[in-house]
Design an enzyme around this catalytic site. Structure first.
Site, PDB file in Angstrom:
ATOM      1  N   ASP A 165      43.896  43.908  45.927  1.00 17.30           N
ATOM      2  CA  ASP A 165      43.783  42.461  45.742  1.00 17.30           C
ATOM      3  C   ASP A 165      43.139  41.940  47.024  1.00 17.30           C
ATOM      4  OD1 ASP A 165      43.969  39.901  44.840  1.00 17.30           O
ATOM      5  OD2 ASP A 165      46.141  39.917  44.504  1.00 17.30           O
ATOM      6  N   ARG A 182      42.552  31.979  48.125  1.00 16.64           N
ATOM      7  CA  ARG A 182      43.657  31.278  48.793  1.00 16.64           C
ATOM      8  C   ARG A 182      43.230  30.467  50.005  1.00 16.64           C
ATOM      9  NH1 ARG A 182      45.393  35.888  46.425  1.00 16.64           N
ATOM     10  NH2 ARG A 182      47.341  35.693  45.279  1.00 16.64           N
ATOM     11  N   HIS A 236      36.499  34.397  36.651  1.00 14.25           N
ATOM     12  CA  HIS A 236      37.704  35.214  36.758  1.00 14.25           C
ATOM     13  C   HIS A 236      37.951  36.081  35.524  1.00 14.25           C
ATOM     14  CE1 HIS A 236      41.739  36.196  38.262  1.00 14.25           C
ATOM     15  NE2 HIS A 236      41.387  35.626  39.386  1.00 14.25           N
ATOM     16  N   HIS A 294      43.177  29.240  43.916  1.00  8.75           N
ATOM     17  CA  HIS A 294      42.255  28.946  42.806  1.00  8.75           C
ATOM     18  C   HIS A 294      42.199  27.468  42.410  1.00  8.75           C
ATOM     19  CE1 HIS A 294      41.580  33.134  42.523  1.00  8.75           C
ATOM     20  NE2 HIS A 294      42.482  33.471  41.635  1.00  8.75           N
ATOM     21  N   GLU A 349      35.617  39.331  41.505  1.00 11.94           N
ATOM     22  CA  GLU A 349      35.271  37.912  41.635  1.00 11.94           C
ATOM     23  C   GLU A 349      34.321  37.723  42.807  1.00 11.94           C
ATOM     24  OE1 GLU A 349      39.322  36.199  42.083  1.00 11.94           O
ATOM     25  OE2 GLU A 349      39.831  38.138  41.268  1.00 11.94           O
TER      26      GLU A 349
HETATM   27  C1  BGC Z   1      44.046  36.939  43.036  1.00 10.59           C
HETATM   28  C2  BGC Z   1      45.374  37.518  42.668  1.00 10.59           C
HETATM   29  C3  BGC Z   1      45.984  36.653  41.628  1.00 10.59           C
HETATM   30  C4  BGC Z   1      45.055  36.583  40.455  1.00 10.59           C
HETATM   31  C5  BGC Z   1      45.569  35.708  39.359  1.00 10.59           C
HETATM   32  C6  BGC Z   1      43.206  36.890  41.820  1.00 10.59           C
HETATM   33  O1  BGC Z   1      41.968  36.324  42.126  1.00 10.59           O
HETATM   34  O2  BGC Z   1      43.424  37.659  44.050  1.00 10.59           O
HETATM   35  O3  BGC Z   1      46.211  37.620  43.768  1.00 10.59           O
HETATM   36  O4  BGC Z   1      47.231  37.132  41.216  1.00 10.59           O
HETATM   37  O5  BGC Z   1      43.822  36.084  40.878  1.00 10.59           O
HETATM   38  O6  BGC Z   1      46.048  34.546  39.842  1.00 10.59           O
END
Ligand code: BGC
Length: 413
Positions: free
Chosen positions: A305, A134, A233, A159, A373
């Site tokens: 998360d 983010r 991812h 992302h 990740e």
């Molecule tokens: C994020 C999550 C998100 C997910 C899918 C992850 O990398 O940390 O918050 O919901 O990706 O978008």
């Protein structure tokens, strides 16, 4: 032996071996070879090294999307598409030598393009860029200029934006090297794309080795300073994708600290010790053991998360260090992740809610996959104290992450 068994190669081979036969018979074999090659490319039975290429589908604008299937000497099979660089499936053996697909995802391009998927947007298996994770408010300043990015996650940018690197078609080139077989993916993100400055030429290489590793190498150059934070991812469930939760997996993260977040998952800037918190994964620990604890950080994430700051112990920036290890006791499957990155996001699949149906017809329920990740910290372009994510013209961005797959009945913590 050609490296890729494309349909054309299969046809040529077939015609070559039937030179003396009549044209009618040759034609028959021709279509038989074509049909076989099409099914082979999707069935994959783990026999021997190699790469197979087949058509995955077409984008709405007509461009063809391909699938590349790699199999290593031990039968591990990896399928990757050049749409988003997505890992579609990964079959690895359990402790009894039985293969299962451990990567969440779909069998058809349509599923990845569907409105339903785009709304849920879990980024299954995809390459993430230009900036993984983010950026607060979708805003940052660089060299005196302000930049505005899409706010595609509440008020934040996530992302790479509306059409991040996970939703573009990469140029693909399979290869065979001493290290293994693999795929080089290239994508040029134009100056201003998704609001980012600079024309960024990106190259990501997947290599499947006979040592049961999946190596991911990232490289990029730019013509203007830009933030960059590339990652992969994939969501895994080591019991096999489509199984129930990953709460029974054991996880070790080589991280003495993490970056606490606010309720929109933006780091406060603090680096907090994991000591005495549910974020202490320095020893193998059940993912589910503390996930429901009454803890503000867990509440913000709806589970884990969070960005874990790795113990790099004075390792050089280009040195691989152990980042995480996950072991699932029933299958014995284990994945060990090493990286040159300073951090890793552990996401326990909290937003999966059973709305998406996977490859075996099973729905992907709450916490039915985990993502680890490797990355720089979230919101780094706005956080002076975090390691820089700015790539300058003339410099080359390089990053490597290696996933090693194995199976064993027991592990040391
Ligand atoms: C994020 C999550 C998100 C997910 C899918 C992850 O990398 O940390 O918050 O919901 O990706 O978008």
């Amino acid at each position: 032996m050609p490296l890729i068994n494309t349909q054309v190669d299969a046809q040529r081979h077939s015609v070559g071996s039937t030179l003396l036969l009549s044209a009618a018979i040759a034609l028959l074999m021709f279509s038989a070879a074509q049909a076989q090659s099409e099914t082979e490319a999707t069935a994959g039975n783990g026999a021997g090294n190699g790469v197979e290429k087949s058509v995955f589908g077409h984008l709405p604008d007509g461009r063809q999307v391909d699938v590349y299937q790699f199999t290593n000497a031990n039968g591990i099979e990896l399928r990757v598409t050049n749409y988003g660089g997505i890992i579609l499936s990964l079959k690895t053996p359990n402790v009894d030598g039985e293969f299962d697909d451990i990567a969440l995802g779909f069998d058809s391009l349509e599923a990845y393009l569907s409105d339903e998927y785009r709304q849920a947007n879990p980024y299954f298996g995809a390459l993430i860029g230009r900036y993984g994770n983010r950026i607060a408010g979708g805003q940052f300043s660089l060299n005196g200029e302000s930049y505005s990015l899409a706010t595609n996650d509440g008020s934040n940018h996530l992302h790479g934006g509306d059409q991040g690197f996970d939703k573009v078609l990469w140029q693909a080139e399979p290869f065979e090297s001493e290290a293994g077989t693999g795929l080089v993916l290239r994508y040029t993100s134009e100056d201003g794309e998704e609001g980012y400055p600079g024309r960024l030429e990106t190259e990501v290489t997947y290599t499947l080795t006979d040592n049961d590793e999946l190596m991911v190498d990232y490289r990029a150059v730019t013509d203007k300073a830009t933030p960059i934070n590339l990652t992969q991812h994939s969501y895994f469930n080591l019991k096999g994708e489509g199984s129930d939760t990953i709460l029974d997996h054991q996880l070790m993260i080589n991280a003495p600290g993490f970056t606490p977040v606010n309720d929109t998952l933006i780091p406060s800037g603090e680096l907090r010790s994991v000591d005495g918190t549910p974020f202490d994964f320095t020893q193998l620990t059940l993912i589910g053991e503390r996930i429901e604890q009454d803890n503000e950080q867990l509440a913000y994430g709806g589970g884990y998360d969070h960005n874990f700051v790795l113990d790099r112990d004075n390792a050089a920036a280009d040195e691989l260090v152990l980042a995480a290890k996950v072991w699932e006791p029933a299958s014995g499957r284990m994945v060990e992740i090493t990286t040159t990155e300073p951090a890793i996001q552990f996401y326990s699949g909290n937003f999966l809610n059973g709305d998406l149906t996977g490859k075996q017809g099973q729905t992907y329920g709450h916490r039915s996959g985990f993502a680890l990740e490797t990355q720089h910290y979230p919101d780094s372009p706005n956080q002076e104290a975090f390691p820089s994510t700015i790539l300058e013209p003339g410099d080359t961005y390089r990053s490597r992450t290696v996933y090693r797959f194995s199976a064993q009945p027991n592990v040391d913590s």
